[in-house]
Motif scaffolding. Sequence first.
Motif: not given
Length: 287
Positions: A142-156
């Motif tokens: 679940r923690l990994s999923e949260d960080f994956d979502t963060l990566e997509k939302t945060r952008g670059h």
Amino acid sequence: MSSHLSVQAAELPQVTGENERISAHRIISAGGGITEILYALGAGQQLVGTDTTSSYPEAATKLPSVGYQRNLSAEGILSLAPDLLLISPVAGPPTVLKQISAAGIPVKTIEEDYSKEGLIKKIRHIAALVDKQNQSEPLLARLSEDFDTLEKTRGHSDRRPRILFLLTVSQGNLLAAGSDTPADAMIQLAGGSNAMNSFTSYKPLSTEALITAAPDIILCTDLTLNSVGGLENLLNRPGIKLTPAGHKDRVIVMDTLFLLGFGPRTGQAALDLSRQIQSFSVLKSGL
């Protein structure tokens, strides 16, 4: 902060691997993030006491308190007859921890590394100590999923807004968070830049330093905001209105343990912070 850690590390047994295991039925946790992890692992029923930073989940607040993690009570701990004391690196004082250890109670320091990888290691260490390795895998997923979502939302985006984290100490004085702090790590995870990264730990904030830092956004916890008497009082502190953040009332307030605990909700907290940072960019015509 680092000097305190080095003294304590020399005096107490450390968690050095993921294979150490203790048959513990009565655990005391001194550290809000540690407490959260224990509950998330299904070890809440083994807890018999917590410290005052353990404000989540609600069940943790119903347990006997052994005091603030930096100023633990030996009498309070011993009265609960624990067979394991889990502490954060800042827990103390050392004399109390020595006394607990001398009474035959294992005292285990859970080291902190304010990063995704460090959090995973922290969870694995605690799970191994309390024999909950199987329960740790769904939690880590679940923690990994949260960080994956963060990566997509945060952008670059190359634009990383300058964020100043403020913390109150005695008599309402303000400290700024430098590098090597959970606040600094959360700012970076959320896509921001620490406006005060030229020093480590926390330092008093002068008006001149505040104006020079020119933060785009001010970040603080609910406890800090309450201690200064609310948002209006914070914005009226000397120099605040002379910063881009103060001039446009860009202040983000988050729950203390949620933001800084580095526990199971850290990915969610970073995502929440990232979205609030982005909302300022969108709703207020850029930074």
